[in-house]
Enzyme design. Sequence first.
Site, PDB file in Angstrom:
ATOM      1  N   GLU A 121       0.886  -1.168   0.000  1.00 43.92           N
ATOM      2  CA  GLU A 121       0.000   0.000   0.000  1.00 43.92           C
ATOM      3  C   GLU A 121       0.920   1.211   0.000  1.00 43.92           C
ATOM      4  O   GLU A 121       1.455   1.594   1.036  1.00 43.92           O
ATOM      5  CB  GLU A 121      -0.885   0.003   1.259  1.00 43.92           C
ATOM      6  CG  GLU A 121      -1.802  -1.186   1.408  1.00 43.92           C
ATOM      7  CD  GLU A 121      -2.981  -1.159   0.446  1.00 43.92           C
ATOM      8  OE1 GLU A 121      -3.175  -0.156  -0.260  1.00 43.92           O
ATOM      9  OE2 GLU A 121      -3.695  -2.175   0.386  1.00 43.92           O
TER      10      GLU A 121
ATOM     11  N   CYS B 143      -2.487   9.419   2.125  1.00 49.49           N
ATOM     12  CA  CYS B 143      -2.108   8.711   0.898  1.00 49.49           C
ATOM     13  C   CYS B 143      -3.157   8.877  -0.175  1.00 49.49           C
ATOM     14  O   CYS B 143      -2.840   8.991  -1.352  1.00 49.49           O
ATOM     15  CB  CYS B 143      -1.860   7.234   1.193  1.00 49.49           C
ATOM     16  SG  CYS B 143      -3.232   6.418   2.016  1.00 49.49           S
TER      17      CYS B 143
END
Length: 499
Positions: free
Chosen positions: A245, A279
Amino acid sequence: MTAVHVPGAPAISAGQLVSTSPATGAEAGRVPVTDPPDVTAAVDRARAAGQWWAGLGFTGRRERLLRWRSLLAQRIEQLAQLVHDEGGKPVADAIVEITTAIEHIDWAARNAGRVLGPRRVRSRLILAEFAGHLEYQPYGVIGVIGPWNYPVFTPVGSAAYALAAGNAVVFKPSEYTPTVGQWLVDSFAEVTPEHPVFSAVHGLGDVGAALCRSGVDKVAFTGSTATARKVMAACAESLTPVLIEAGGKDAMIVDSDADLDAAAEACVWGALTNAGQTCIGIERVYAVEPVYDAFVAKVVERAGRLTVGAEGADIGPITMPSQVDVIRRHIDDALARGGRAVLGGADAVQPPYVHPTVLVDVPEDSSAIREETFGPTVTVTRVRDADEAVHRANALSYGLGGSVFGRARAVAIARRLRSGMASVNSALTFAGMSTLPFGGVGDSGFGRIHGEDGLREFSRPKAITRRRARSLLPSMTFERTPADVARLVKAVKLMYGRR
Ligand code: NDP
């Protein structure tokens, strides 16, 4: 262990990792550093604990995980304060973050048995004499490596699903937020005191690297794309599978039939929440010509109202001191290449704070458009139509999330975004929906946390065939006759040979 100390960054002192408030520099907490050789010992302990944990079955694990969830819910203010003290995030944002993590624990606990448990699988005409069985078994020990920006949501997104699937977890929190990581582990130990099913190892990047080489059965990494490459390289040595991720540069597209007030509200929140250190934060907006000017005005008006500061403000400090330089470089580069700051700008950078900055007319090849900024800045670019917006949004190697505002075409546009996730007429909402998978494409990584895919990510499918009748068309045996083979050829042609 040696480390170069950056002022304002965590330090190692007398075997302890000391984290500091990014707002004040005051000590926020300290945890013992794990020597890299001891990481393997922690994984060995976790392996034994994991066998016990797997033995509890889905029902036993569900009960423990739901108790852990309740504990987090009961202590949400305490944990939010810790997240604020250590990472600088406003308490309200920390509450939202923890709420999302609680939701994920609850869903993973309640659904692991249904998604991963043993089931019969239909057989087809070929090999119809066999029954198919499928179940998803735990890997054993999952190494979770986490970032500092969402120190509860990101590790829990991996750990809760890995635990629900029956694995033990060894967690390496970011050096910026070790106390939050230890809090999570300690609270889990309260509901599972028997064995170290969920444990932490602390330190700098070398401890994360040691975890990759420790014999864990899979690594779930959340962090930057640059570190992800190192993690993959280390894991490649032992063929340890990885889930990545990584970073993003998410775009929002504003179509001509969008509700501009709603779009501006979501843009400001999606870009500036957690001081842009998200993010899946909105870092670029592509608004179509007819609504561009009105949209920019609404964004500037809303973003200009936000307060910046340590306590009670909308936007807190930049957690990592070195990130301020990145943000400054992106703003300077945008302005030097003909971009304009319609809010904020070069003066917005006042370490440890960066004030909201809205940039327009920024060339597509500037760092503010191409690289992850991770600050409270957003570029808004005028485009001809939705097609051009999609083309530009998809032009980068990142592909994490995205957002589309509009009516008639919005979902179709969202489907065309080269990203793992998208939200229509909202921003970032896919992260909180426990039933949906979370993850990216390209430089944003691969593999999925959350939802059914997230549970399967931490399990090995185990396929079993069981004979239930004699074979009418024996093929997988040396006992077959030429006549059997001839009948097989006939059957295959009959079943699959037609156009
Ligand atoms: P980093 O990549 O710097 O660090 C992530 C973690 O990896 C930290 O725990 C770090 O430890 C550890 N680490 C550092 N070096 C190594 C190594 N060689 N081997 C193994 N582990 C190592 O990221 P940040 O913490 O700065 O987090 C910000 C980044 O995370 C952004 O790019 C953001 O986009 C991304 N992110 C992605 C998310 C997603 O779901 N896709 C969610 C949240 C963030 P230490 O801190 O001690 O150096």
